[in-house]
Design a protein around this motif. Structure first.
Motif, PDB file in Angstrom:
ATOM      1  N   GLU A  92       0.819  -1.216   0.000  1.00  0.00           N
ATOM      2  CA  GLU A  92       0.000   0.000   0.000  1.00  0.00           C
ATOM      3  C   GLU A  92       0.851   1.263   0.000  1.00  0.00           C
ATOM      4  N   LYS A  93       2.070   1.172   0.550  1.00  0.00           N
ATOM      5  CA  LYS A  93       2.959   2.330   0.592  1.00  0.00           C
ATOM      6  C   LYS A  93       3.981   2.335  -0.548  1.00  0.00           C
ATOM      7  N   GLY A  94       3.745   1.460  -1.570  1.00  0.00           N
ATOM      8  CA  GLY A  94       4.595   1.478  -2.749  1.00  0.00           C
ATOM      9  C   GLY A  94       5.948   0.832  -2.574  1.00  0.00           C
ATOM     10  N   GLY A  95       6.059  -0.114  -1.648  1.00  0.00           N
ATOM     11  CA  GLY A  95       7.326  -0.799  -1.438  1.00  0.00           C
ATOM     12  C   GLY A  95       7.586  -1.871  -2.481  1.00  0.00           C
ATOM     13  N   ALA A  96       8.721  -2.548  -2.364  1.00  0.00           N
ATOM     14  CA  ALA A  96       9.103  -3.626  -3.269  1.00  0.00           C
ATOM     15  C   ALA A  96       9.433  -4.861  -2.442  1.00  0.00           C
ATOM     16  N   TYR A  97       9.250  -6.030  -3.051  1.00  0.00           N
ATOM     17  CA  TYR A  97       9.393  -7.294  -2.314  1.00  0.00           C
ATOM     18  C   TYR A  97      10.270  -8.244  -3.117  1.00  0.00           C
ATOM     19  N   LEU A  98      11.318  -8.754  -2.492  1.00  0.00           N
ATOM     20  CA  LEU A  98      12.253  -9.673  -3.135  1.00  0.00           C
ATOM     21  C   LEU A  98      12.305 -10.972  -2.347  1.00  0.00           C
ATOM     22  N   VAL A  99      12.098 -12.099  -3.043  1.00  0.00           N
ATOM     23  CA  VAL A  99      12.173 -13.423  -2.429  1.00  0.00           C
ATOM     24  C   VAL A  99      13.381 -14.154  -2.988  1.00  0.00           C
ATOM     25  N   ILE A 100      14.186 -14.740  -2.088  1.00  0.00           N
ATOM     26  CA  ILE A 100      15.362 -15.501  -2.494  1.00  0.00           C
ATOM     27  C   ILE A 100      15.150 -16.962  -2.103  1.00  0.00           C
ATOM     28  N   GLU A 101      15.000 -17.830  -3.092  1.00  0.00           N
ATOM     29  CA  GLU A 101      14.792 -19.253  -2.831  1.00  0.00           C
ATOM     30  C   GLU A 101      16.129 -19.976  -2.723  1.00  0.00           C
ATOM     31  N   SER A 102      16.228 -20.907  -1.767  1.00  0.00           N
ATOM     32  CA  SER A 102      17.473 -21.665  -1.628  1.00  0.00           C
ATOM     33  C   SER A 102      17.259 -23.006  -0.928  1.00  0.00           C
ATOM     34  N   ASP A 103      16.004 -23.379  -0.677  1.00  0.00           N
ATOM     35  CA  ASP A 103      15.716 -24.543   0.156  1.00  0.00           C
ATOM     36  C   ASP A 103      16.034 -25.872  -0.529  1.00  0.00           C
ATOM     37  N   MET A 139       2.464  -3.719  -7.203  1.00  0.00           N
ATOM     38  CA  MET A 139       3.739  -3.404  -6.574  1.00  0.00           C
ATOM     39  C   MET A 139       4.848  -4.117  -7.333  1.00  0.00           C
ATOM     40  N   SER A 140       6.072  -3.686  -7.131  1.00  0.00           N
ATOM     41  CA  SER A 140       7.224  -4.360  -7.737  1.00  0.00           C
ATOM     42  C   SER A 140       7.638  -5.527  -6.850  1.00  0.00           C
ATOM     43  N   TRP A 141       7.861  -6.681  -7.475  1.00  0.00           N
ATOM     44  CA  TRP A 141       8.294  -7.860  -6.725  1.00  0.00           C
ATOM     45  C   TRP A 141       9.141  -8.742  -7.642  1.00  0.00           C
ATOM     46  N   CYS A 142       9.961  -9.564  -7.037  1.00  0.00           N
ATOM     47  CA  CYS A 142      10.847 -10.413  -7.835  1.00  0.00           C
ATOM     48  C   CYS A 142      11.214 -11.668  -7.052  1.00  0.00           C
ATOM     49  N   LEU A 143      11.305 -12.776  -7.783  1.00  0.00           N
ATOM     50  CA  LEU A 143      11.723 -14.063  -7.225  1.00  0.00           C
ATOM     51  C   LEU A 143      13.038 -14.464  -7.872  1.00  0.00           C
ATOM     52  N   ILE A 144      14.059 -14.704  -7.050  1.00  0.00           N
ATOM     53  CA  ILE A 144      15.355 -15.172  -7.536  1.00  0.00           C
ATOM     54  C   ILE A 144      15.773 -16.368  -6.686  1.00  0.00           C
ATOM     55  N   ALA A 145      16.955 -16.901  -6.946  1.00  0.00           N
ATOM     56  CA  ALA A 145      17.430 -18.054  -6.172  1.00  0.00           C
ATOM     57  C   ALA A 145      18.897 -17.881  -5.812  1.00  0.00           C
ATOM     58  N   ALA A 146      19.302 -18.579  -4.755  1.00  0.00           N
ATOM     59  CA  ALA A 146      20.698 -18.585  -4.311  1.00  0.00           C
ATOM     60  C   ALA A 146      21.077 -20.015  -3.955  1.00  0.00           C
ATOM     61  N   ALA A 147      22.311 -20.385  -4.240  1.00  0.00           N
ATOM     62  CA  ALA A 147      22.772 -21.746  -3.968  1.00  0.00           C
ATOM     63  C   ALA A 147      22.874 -21.997  -2.465  1.00  0.00           C
ATOM     64  N   SER A 148      22.483 -23.190  -2.059  1.00  0.00           N
ATOM     65  CA  SER A 148      22.683 -23.646  -0.681  1.00  0.00           C
ATOM     66  C   SER A 148      23.239 -25.058  -0.740  1.00  0.00           C
ATOM     67  N   ARG A 149      23.832 -25.517   0.350  1.00  0.00           N
ATOM     68  CA  ARG A 149      24.439 -26.854   0.366  1.00  0.00           C
ATOM     69  C   ARG A 149      23.416 -27.961   0.096  1.00  0.00           C
ATOM     70  N   PRO A 150      22.257 -27.969   0.777  1.00  0.00           N
ATOM     71  CA  PRO A 150      21.298 -29.061   0.512  1.00  0.00           C
ATOM     72  C   PRO A 150      20.759 -29.051  -0.910  1.00  0.00           C
ATOM     73  N   TRP A 151      20.444 -27.858  -1.436  1.00  0.00           N
ATOM     74  CA  TRP A 151      19.914 -27.785  -2.799  1.00  0.00           C
ATOM     75  C   TRP A 151      20.993 -28.208  -3.808  1.00  0.00           C
ATOM     76  N   ALA A 152      22.221 -27.750  -3.602  1.00  0.00           N
ATOM     77  CA  ALA A 152      23.308 -28.080  -4.531  1.00  0.00           C
ATOM     78  C   ALA A 152      23.549 -29.584  -4.593  1.00  0.00           C
ATOM     79  N   LYS A 153      23.507 -30.266  -3.464  1.00  0.00           N
ATOM     80  CA  LYS A 153      23.719 -31.708  -3.445  1.00  0.00           C
ATOM     81  C   LYS A 153      22.575 -32.443  -4.128  1.00  0.00           C
ATOM     82  N   ARG A 154      21.394 -31.875  -4.134  1.00  0.00           N
ATOM     83  CA  ARG A 154      20.264 -32.483  -4.846  1.00  0.00           C
ATOM     84  C   ARG A 154      20.502 -32.402  -6.360  1.00  0.00           C
ATOM     85  N   VAL A 155      21.007 -31.258  -6.828  1.00  0.00           N
ATOM     86  CA  VAL A 155      21.218 -31.072  -8.266  1.00  0.00           C
ATOM     87  C   VAL A 155      22.467 -31.807  -8.739  1.00  0.00           C
TER      88      VAL A 155
END
Length: 411
Positions: A92-103, A139-155
């Motif tokens: 409502e106040k015009g903010g932005a939201y960023l989600v970083i996935e790594s699970d 509103m402005s929002w974005c979904l990105i990802a970051a490497a984590s040890r558990p996710w990396a070992k899955r890939v």
């Protein structure tokens, strides 16, 4: 470039192209504590871009799993209203939201599915207004990802942990174009190429799409005045942002009652910390009437049981098989990446901007226009090198859109 230089460019891309932080704006970041170094870089870049405040909503997968294992059932019927209100206030106040996935894609494996289902429903109810803000791009929002040890070992299960994390970061940098000389410029060109496909599809005004592949024979009707979207978007102030980095899709909303036939998944789906693999959905009059899965059937049942709208489609998306993420030949076990390597569908809420004037319509008006409403929105992958898609005009003429998984659309 060194790893740190690429990480810094990635943080800058998230701030300038992803949420596109404006001077005086508040940015909220949702991220795991495992990504603290990256979050600090993003925070620095956001303040340098003129952000007034940067708030961090930290998550800890270990503590969350402990809650699922040890907390009583009634704990999952609640969602912190202060958290929902803080997000609504941000919008409502015009903010932005960023989600970083790594699970880890299976971080809740073995947890009581009843608790997961209850928590999903409670969150869906509490975040209804917030979801409307996001799906209408107010509103402005974005979904990105970051490497984590558990996710990396899955890939990369064959690699040592450190090597796996390095390999996943390299794959992320490649997919997001951070390893290029001018990532911001590359994204402008990429968004322009997606807009060309959108313009052609919007010119065609197809009435139906027909999907054919092994295990898939599906017809999806499109609502009148539908719009194909993709790449960058604009918030209510006209500021450009990219909801997903990476993205290779163009998408629209289907007619709620207009899907019939059978569709088979082509990649695993990580849903609420569980993997669902090799599943099939059968539709009649838009509704899922039968399901099967080789793995994760309980999670699939939970996914489509959130509410009535979870049994209908809310999105159809076109992604060529010959694309940067697909060409890595990796299964990321992460929807953000796997959906941008494959054509996909989504059960649940439709995106209101996929219909003319949709951002200004009420939920009731959107339903009247034929769009689905739900507390959830979950993408699942159906694309492959064997997928053919035809578009059908109002006159009943069929034209090729995809052949063998790639674009075949002509003006």
């Amino acid at each position: 470039m060194s790893f740190y230089e690429r990480l810094e460019k990635y943080a800058e891309l998230a701030v300038k192209v992803g949420v596109n932080v404006e001077p005086g704006q508040t940015l909220m970041i949702r991220a795991s504590i495992d990504t603290a170094e990256f979050v600090r870089l993003i925070t620095k870049k956001a303040y340098q871009a003129g952000a007034k405040q940067v708030h961090i909503e930290w998550q800890d997968p270990v503590c969350t799993r402990l809650k699922y294992e040890l907390a009583p059932m009634e704990a999952f019927d609640e969602y912190p209203l202060w958290q929902a209100k803080s997000r609504e206030e941000l919008a409502e106040k015009g903010g932005a939201y960023l989600v970083i996935e790594s699970d880890d894609p299976e971080w809740l494996k073995g947890v009581d599915s009843g608790k997961i289902s209850a928590a999903s429903k409670a969150a869906g109810i509490a975040l209804k207004k917030w979801r409307e803000y996001m799906l209408s791009d107010q509103m402005s929002w974005c979904l990105i990802a970051a490497a984590s040890r558990p996710w990396a070992k899955r890939v990369f299960p064959e690699k040592e942990e450190g090597e796996a994390v390095e390999a996943l970061w390299n794959a992320i940098f490649q997919a997001t174009r951070v390893d290029r000389e001018d990532p911001e410029g590359m994204w402008k060109k990429h968004n322009a190429s997606l807009q060309e496909k959108m313009a052609l599809l919007n010119q065609k005004r197809y009435k139906k799409l027909h999907y054919r592949a092994p295990g898939t024979d599906l017809t999806v009707e499109l609502p009148d005045h539908h719009i194909w979207c993709g790449g960058g978007a604009k918030n209510e102030r006209g500021v450009l942002f990219n909801p997903n980095i990476p993205t290779e899709e163009v998408y629209t909303a289907p007619l709620k009652l207009g899907t019939r036939g059978t569709v088979r998944s082509t990649k695993p789906l990580s849903y609420q910390g569980n993997l669902i693999e090799n599943f099939t959905l059968r539709f009649e009059k838009g509704q899922i009437v039968d399901i099967s899965a080789e793995k994760g059937l309980d999670a699939l049942q939970s996914m489509i049981g959130i509410d009535e709208g979870a049994r209908y489609l809310g999105e159809i998306a076109l992604v060529p098989h010959n694309s940067p993420i697909s060409n890595t030949d990796l299964i990321f076990y992460n929807t953000l990446y796997d959906e941008n390597a494959s054509c996909h569908l989504a059960i649940g809420a439709a995106i209101s901007t996929c219909i003319e004037g949709g951002a200004e319509l009420s939920p009731e008006e959107l339903q009247k226009a034929g769009l689905n409403e739900s507390m959830t929105h979950v993408d699942f992958m159906i694309g492959s090198a064997d997928l053919d898609i035809d578009g059908e005009t109002d006159e009943g003429i069929r034209e090729p859109i995809f052949r063998k998984g790639n674009w075949a659309l002509t003006p």
